[in-house]
Design a protein around this motif. Sequence first.
Motif, PDB file in Angstrom:
ATOM      1  N   ALA A 131       0.938  -0.915   0.031  1.00 58.89           N
ATOM      2  CA  ALA A 131      -0.055  -0.062  -0.281  1.00 58.89           C
ATOM      3  C   ALA A 131       0.979   1.191  -0.102  1.00 58.89           C
ATOM      4  O   ALA A 131       2.031   1.228   0.865  1.00 58.89           O
ATOM      5  N   LEU A 132       0.657   2.273  -0.823  1.00 59.85           N
ATOM      6  CA  LEU A 132       1.139   3.589  -0.649  1.00 59.85           C
ATOM      7  C   LEU A 132       0.734   4.138   0.584  1.00 59.85           C
ATOM      8  O   LEU A 132      -0.385   4.209   1.136  1.00 59.85           O
ATOM      9  N   PRO A 133       1.882   4.967   0.972  1.00 63.78           N
ATOM     10  CA  PRO A 133       1.566   5.639   2.519  1.00 63.78           C
ATOM     11  C   PRO A 133       0.400   6.728   2.047  1.00 63.78           C
ATOM     12  O   PRO A 133       0.391   7.323   1.192  1.00 63.78           O
ATOM     13  N   ARG A 134      -0.333   6.552   3.177  1.00 60.43           N
ATOM     14  CA  ARG A 134      -1.569   7.539   3.173  1.00 60.43           C
ATOM     15  C   ARG A 134      -1.133   8.921   3.572  1.00 60.43           C
ATOM     16  O   ARG A 134      -0.486   9.258   4.464  1.00 60.43           O
ATOM     17  N   ASP A 135      -1.677  10.000   2.781  1.00 61.04           N
ATOM     18  CA  ASP A 135      -1.611  11.168   3.070  1.00 61.04           C
ATOM     19  C   ASP A 135      -2.830  11.646   4.051  1.00 61.04           C
ATOM     20  O   ASP A 135      -3.925  11.417   3.712  1.00 61.04           O
ATOM     21  N   PRO A 136      -2.565  12.153   5.235  1.00 59.11           N
ATOM     22  CA  PRO A 136      -3.603  12.385   6.361  1.00 59.11           C
ATOM     23  C   PRO A 136      -4.658  13.232   5.677  1.00 59.11           C
ATOM     24  O   PRO A 136      -5.723  13.283   6.334  1.00 59.11           O
ATOM     25  N   LEU A 137      -4.332  14.134   4.784  1.00 57.66           N
ATOM     26  CA  LEU A 137      -5.255  14.855   4.168  1.00 57.66           C
ATOM     27  C   LEU A 137      -6.254  14.418   3.135  1.00 57.66           C
ATOM     28  O   LEU A 137      -7.285  14.945   2.694  1.00 57.66           O
ATOM     29  N   LEU A 138      -5.930  13.101   2.505  1.00 60.29           N
ATOM     30  CA  LEU A 138      -6.756  12.387   1.633  1.00 60.29           C
ATOM     31  C   LEU A 138      -7.177  11.110   2.338  1.00 60.29           C
ATOM     32  O   LEU A 138      -6.979  10.214   2.546  1.00 60.29           O
ATOM     33  N   ARG A 139      -8.642  11.389   2.507  1.00 57.86           N
ATOM     34  CA  ARG A 139      -9.522  10.463   3.298  1.00 57.86           C
ATOM     35  C   ARG A 139      -9.547   9.040   2.530  1.00 57.86           C
ATOM     36  O   ARG A 139      -9.367   9.251   1.197  1.00 57.86           O
ATOM     37  N   ASP A 140      -9.978   8.043   2.904  1.00 54.61           N
ATOM     38  CA  ASP A 140     -10.258   6.935   2.224  1.00 54.61           C
ATOM     39  C   ASP A 140     -11.654   7.051   1.421  1.00 54.61           C
ATOM     40  O   ASP A 140     -12.284   8.042   2.027  1.00 54.61           O
ATOM     41  N   PRO A 141     -11.979   6.417   0.455  1.00 54.58           N
ATOM     42  CA  PRO A 141     -10.834   5.603  -0.248  1.00 54.58           C
ATOM     43  C   PRO A 141      -9.661   6.134  -1.120  1.00 54.58           C
ATOM     44  O   PRO A 141     -10.034   7.052  -1.718  1.00 54.58           O
ATOM     45  N   GLN A 142      -8.738   5.441  -0.977  1.00 53.17           N
ATOM     46  CA  GLN A 142      -7.701   5.809  -1.802  1.00 53.17           C
ATOM     47  C   GLN A 142      -7.618   5.179  -3.213  1.00 53.17           C
ATOM     48  O   GLN A 142      -7.030   4.143  -3.463  1.00 53.17           O
ATOM     49  N   ASP A 143      -8.440   5.757  -3.971  1.00 57.07           N
ATOM     50  CA  ASP A 143      -8.799   5.005  -5.216  1.00 57.07           C
ATOM     51  C   ASP A 143      -7.842   5.877  -6.426  1.00 57.07           C
ATOM     52  O   ASP A 143      -8.248   7.035  -6.833  1.00 57.07           O
ATOM     53  N   ILE A 144      -6.723   4.897  -6.587  1.00 57.43           N
ATOM     54  CA  ILE A 144      -5.838   5.569  -7.785  1.00 57.43           C
ATOM     55  C   ILE A 144      -6.428   5.070  -9.202  1.00 57.43           C
ATOM     56  O   ILE A 144      -6.554   3.806  -9.410  1.00 57.43           O
ATOM     57  N   GLU A 145      -6.807   5.961 -10.022  1.00 58.06           N
ATOM     58  CA  GLU A 145      -7.339   5.667 -11.430  1.00 58.06           C
ATOM     59  C   GLU A 145      -6.095   5.989 -12.527  1.00 58.06           C
ATOM     60  O   GLU A 145      -6.397   5.597 -13.572  1.00 58.06           O
ATOM     61  N   SER A 146      -5.106   6.761 -12.186  1.00 61.74           N
ATOM     62  CA  SER A 146      -3.992   7.052 -13.300  1.00 61.74           C
ATOM     63  C   SER A 146      -2.785   7.372 -12.881  1.00 61.74           C
ATOM     64  O   SER A 146      -2.568   7.808 -11.466  1.00 61.74           O
ATOM     65  N   VAL A 147      -1.863   7.292 -13.513  1.00 66.94           N
ATOM     66  CA  VAL A 147      -0.264   7.518 -13.283  1.00 66.94           C
ATOM     67  C   VAL A 147       0.297   8.014 -14.504  1.00 66.94           C
ATOM     68  O   VAL A 147       0.088   7.506 -15.554  1.00 66.94           O
ATOM     69  N   THR A 148       1.282   8.776 -14.127  1.00 64.27           N
ATOM     70  CA  THR A 148       2.130   9.271 -15.229  1.00 64.27           C
ATOM     71  C   THR A 148       3.681   9.638 -14.589  1.00 64.27           C
ATOM     72  O   THR A 148       3.513   9.605 -13.243  1.00 64.27           O
ATOM     73  N   ALA A 149       4.757   9.632 -15.161  1.00 62.07           N
ATOM     74  CA  ALA A 149       5.907   9.721 -14.723  1.00 62.07           C
ATOM     75  C   ALA A 149       7.025  10.895 -15.523  1.00 62.07           C
ATOM     76  O   ALA A 149       6.698  10.838 -16.669  1.00 62.07           O
ATOM     77  N   ASP A 150       7.930  11.263 -14.847  1.00 60.23           N
ATOM     78  CA  ASP A 150       9.024  11.932 -15.527  1.00 60.23           C
ATOM     79  C   ASP A 150      10.161  11.251 -15.207  1.00 60.23           C
ATOM     80  O   ASP A 150      10.557  11.122 -14.232  1.00 60.23           O
ATOM     81  N   SER A 151      10.721  10.373 -16.163  1.00 60.15           N
ATOM     82  CA  SER A 151      11.850   9.266 -16.122  1.00 60.15           C
ATOM     83  C   SER A 151      13.200  10.168 -15.685  1.00 60.15           C
ATOM     84  O   SER A 151      14.007   9.682 -15.273  1.00 60.15           O
TER      85      SER A 151
END
Length: 353
Positions: A131-151
Amino acid sequence: MASRAARPAVVRAPALIGSLMRNTRIRRLAVVVALALLIAPVTWLRSDPEVTTQDLVQLQPLGVAQPEGWPASLTLEGAWNVANDNPAFGGFSALRIEPVSNGLVAYSDRGTYAHIPRPPFAGSSPAQTAALPRDPLLRDPQDIESVTADSASGAIWLGYEHHNAIRRYSANGTSQFVQPDAMAEWSTNSGPEAMVRLSDGRFIVLAERGDEGLLFADDPLTGGEPMRFSIDPPGDFLPTDMAQLPDGRVLILLRDVTWALPPFASLLMVADPSAIGEEEIWPLTELARIDEAGLRENYEGITVEPDGTGAATVWLIADDNLSQLQRTLLLKLHYVYAAGKQTAREAQSPAGR
């Protein structure tokens, strides 16, 4: 799952049009309700999963042929059912390639991630579901729908449904998030469903409900006001993810709910970011549909791996909704994008049809 009313063709029989529209809405609502009833009880059996740091995953090859109707530039190189005994494994809505290990990393709608071995692969391999560490300001559910990156910098950005938030993880492990004002009116289950960081540093974000998009001139966490635009995909297809090709264009993955088992159809479309205009419809061009019986699933994640020769490997992963009635399928496609390139001016219509 967001849905839109079907857009009827313009004919001379208004009463018939109204009847057809009502029937279409009823049929689609029935499919969505049936899907919810199928998923809900089995998902409940897999609730409150125990996340382990070292569990094994197997790739089971599927004996499926090249789908009919695909262009010569697109080839199905492999399809696998990704099997794992960990109840936290699955529900994947985003996919990326980890540059250090060169492996696949999938992110789920419960805030977990898993390393998936690169096929072809025989035997078992650690998935390292965590599980990714929870940010206390982001309540559950921690629903990740997209990801992008800078290599170059090693940073990754995650799109969170329910919060309409974008979270950036820096290479040093620290994270920050923003809830852009431009996404404040999006419903809790509609976005940011698809997100891509372009090679020039701009970001495109699409809402799942399918008609709204944002183009950020820079990292969304810098606070700049994005350009608003819309998309008009065919039928009732809605965007689930996207990734950039080496030629600058974007591959967009879309999904529809249909009368089938599993009740999904998927669509790949291509679009040119240079054609995005303020308050305009972004032109899309259809590439291929994925609705063969053996391949049909709820595909929500896509990533692109260039080979430097005008072609790329395209990986797709399906979200099984943490249901025993669905599968986590992984597809490997070979796309000769240089052969199929089409400029925005060549697109025949706003939906490329």
